[in-house]
Each structure stands twice: as C-alpha cells, then as structure tokens.
Motif scaffolding. Structure first.
Motif, PDB file in Angstrom:
ATOM      1  N   VAL A   1      96.423  69.696  -5.276  1.00 34.60           N
ATOM      2  CA  VAL A   1      95.052  69.360  -4.893  1.00 34.60           C
ATOM      3  C   VAL A   1      94.194  68.859  -6.044  1.00 34.60           C
ATOM      4  N   ASN A   2      94.697  68.907  -7.267  1.00 35.52           N
ATOM      5  CA  ASN A   2      93.889  68.513  -8.423  1.00 35.52           C
ATOM      6  C   ASN A   2      93.313  67.103  -8.281  1.00 35.52           C
ATOM      7  N   ASP A   3      94.181  66.129  -8.027  1.00 40.87           N
ATOM      8  CA  ASP A   3      93.712  64.741  -7.981  1.00 40.87           C
ATOM      9  C   ASP A   3      92.769  64.474  -6.816  1.00 40.87           C
ATOM     10  N   PRO A   4      93.142  64.835  -5.586  1.00 42.46           N
ATOM     11  CA  PRO A   4      92.206  64.520  -4.493  1.00 42.46           C
ATOM     12  C   PRO A   4      90.887  65.288  -4.586  1.00 42.46           C
ATOM     13  N   LEU A   5      90.947  66.559  -4.922  1.00 44.36           N
ATOM     14  CA  LEU A   5      89.708  67.341  -5.035  1.00 44.36           C
ATOM     15  C   LEU A   5      88.866  66.843  -6.202  1.00 44.36           C
ATOM     16  N   GLY A   6      89.523  66.528  -7.307  1.00 41.06           N
ATOM     17  CA  GLY A   6      88.800  65.982  -8.456  1.00 41.06           C
ATOM     18  C   GLY A   6      88.112  64.678  -8.110  1.00 41.06           C
ATOM     19  N   ALA A   7      88.804  63.810  -7.387  1.00 38.81           N
ATOM     20  CA  ALA A   7      88.219  62.523  -6.994  1.00 38.81           C
ATOM     21  C   ALA A   7      87.018  62.728  -6.076  1.00 38.81           C
ATOM     22  N   VAL A   8      87.113  63.675  -5.157  1.00 32.29           N
ATOM     23  CA  VAL A   8      85.992  63.955  -4.251  1.00 32.29           C
ATOM     24  C   VAL A   8      84.786  64.450  -5.043  1.00 32.29           C
ATOM     25  N   LEU A   9      85.009  65.386  -5.952  1.00 29.03           N
ATOM     26  CA  LEU A   9      83.890  65.921  -6.738  1.00 29.03           C
ATOM     27  C   LEU A   9      83.242  64.840  -7.603  1.00 29.03           C
ATOM     28  N   VAL A  10      84.051  64.008  -8.237  1.00 31.59           N
ATOM     29  CA  VAL A  10      83.495  62.920  -9.047  1.00 31.59           C
ATOM     30  C   VAL A  10      82.709  61.957  -8.156  1.00 31.59           C
ATOM     31  N   GLY A  11      83.276  61.615  -7.017  1.00 33.34           N
ATOM     32  CA  GLY A  11      82.593  60.705  -6.098  1.00 33.34           C
ATOM     33  C   GLY A  11      81.281  61.258  -5.586  1.00 33.34           C
ATOM     34  N   VAL A  12      81.287  62.511  -5.154  1.00 32.35           N
ATOM     35  CA  VAL A  12      80.057  63.145  -4.669  1.00 32.35           C
ATOM     36  C   VAL A  12      79.027  63.216  -5.800  1.00 32.35           C
ATOM     37  N   GLY A  13      79.487  63.551  -6.996  1.00 33.10           N
ATOM     38  CA  GLY A  13      78.579  63.621  -8.137  1.00 33.10           C
ATOM     39  C   GLY A  13      77.933  62.284  -8.442  1.00 33.10           C
ATOM     40  N   ILE A  14      78.721  61.216  -8.412  1.00 25.14           N
ATOM     41  CA  ILE A  14      78.169  59.891  -8.703  1.00 25.14           C
ATOM     42  C   ILE A  14      77.171  59.462  -7.633  1.00 25.14           C
ATOM     43  N   VAL A  15      77.515  59.686  -6.370  1.00 24.92           N
ATOM     44  CA  VAL A  15      76.595  59.328  -5.285  1.00 24.92           C
ATOM     45  C   VAL A  15      75.299  60.129  -5.411  1.00 24.92           C
ATOM     46  N   LEU A  16      75.411  61.433  -5.637  1.00 21.85           N
ATOM     47  CA  LEU A  16      74.225  62.270  -5.788  1.00 21.85           C
ATOM     48  C   LEU A  16      73.364  61.787  -6.953  1.00 21.85           C
TER      49      LEU A  16
END
Length: 146
Positions: A32-47
């Motif tokens: 889950v490292n890559d998909p969860l990491g990508a989601v967190l980075v994406g949400v962070g950038i959008v926020l």
C-alpha cells in the motif's frame, strides 16, 4: 542568511530529504505504500492550491510573518485554521510512504511541531491583533490542524 531561508517550504524540503535518506537506508516496503502515498501527496497538493487560491482571492498574504490584509475563514478554512500547513504534512507523509520510509513517519509530527512553533503561533498572534474577537471566535470553533 538563516532568516532568508526560514520558510515552511524549506522546512518541508529538509524533512523530505531526511525521510528520503531513511527510506534508502532502512526501506520498509508494503503493497500500500505507493498508492496510499500518491493519494496523500495528491490530496495535499489539491488542498494547498485551494487554500492558496482562497487567500489570493481575498487579497491577503501567503508569506509567513507578514501582516494579513484579510481574514479568510470560509471554504477549506472552515475545517482547518492552517490548511496549507496541513497540506504540507499530508505531502510529507505521502512522500515518506512512497519512498518506503515508514520508519520516518514520526517525523511528520516533528515537522508539525516545528511549523507550529516557528510560524503558526506568530500568525495567530497577528490575526488576533488585527481581527480581535472575530478571530478568537473562529479559533474557538476551528481546529488548528484538522
């Protein structure tokens, strides 16, 4: 010189480098490292972009330690008094996950403590001074981070 580089993105980059090194030395890979990491980075950038956009629309500063020209309390600021710093923490956590630096995850809390001490407390004092009771009421009903 140190004051010239004492900005949140510099702290974020420094903590990212430390976590990246930890991930190289002691990687902890999970499926889950890559998909969860990508989601967190994406949400962070959008926020981050949404919050910055709200501040730009309100014509107030994005630069720490400058006096605010407006009090932004709607939109994403209804959920967090510091959505850009929250976004930074999400990006950092996401990078650590994507880089298999699970051992570095406690550094996200350290990053948040540094940001709180170096930037947020002063910003809150300036907002209180400028907007008084209106800011105090907002701070009473809106969490600092989430």
């Amino acid at each position: 010189m140190a004051k010239d580089i004492d900005f949140p993105p510099v702290w974020l980059a420094g903590f990212a480098v430390i976590g990246g090194l930890i991930g190289r030395v002691v990687p902890v890979a999970t499926p889950v490292n890559d998909p969860l990491g990508a989601v967190l980075v994406g949400v962070g950038i959008v926020l981050m972009l949404v919050a910055a956009g709200q501040m730009i629309i309100a014509r107030t500063t994005l630069i720490p330690r400058r006096d605010p020209d407006a009090f932004v309390h709607g939109g994403v600021f209804r959920f967090s008094r510091n959505p850009i710093y929250l976004a930074d923490a999400l990006v950092l956590a996401g990078l650590y996950l994507a880089w298999d630096a699970l051992i570095a995850l406690p550094l996200v809390a350290v990053f948040m403590a540094v940001i709180n001490r170096r930037f947020i407390l002063g910003e809150e004092a300036r907002l209180t001074e400028r907007f008084g009771e209106e800011y105090a009421e907002y701070a009473g009903r809106t969490r600092r981070w989430l």
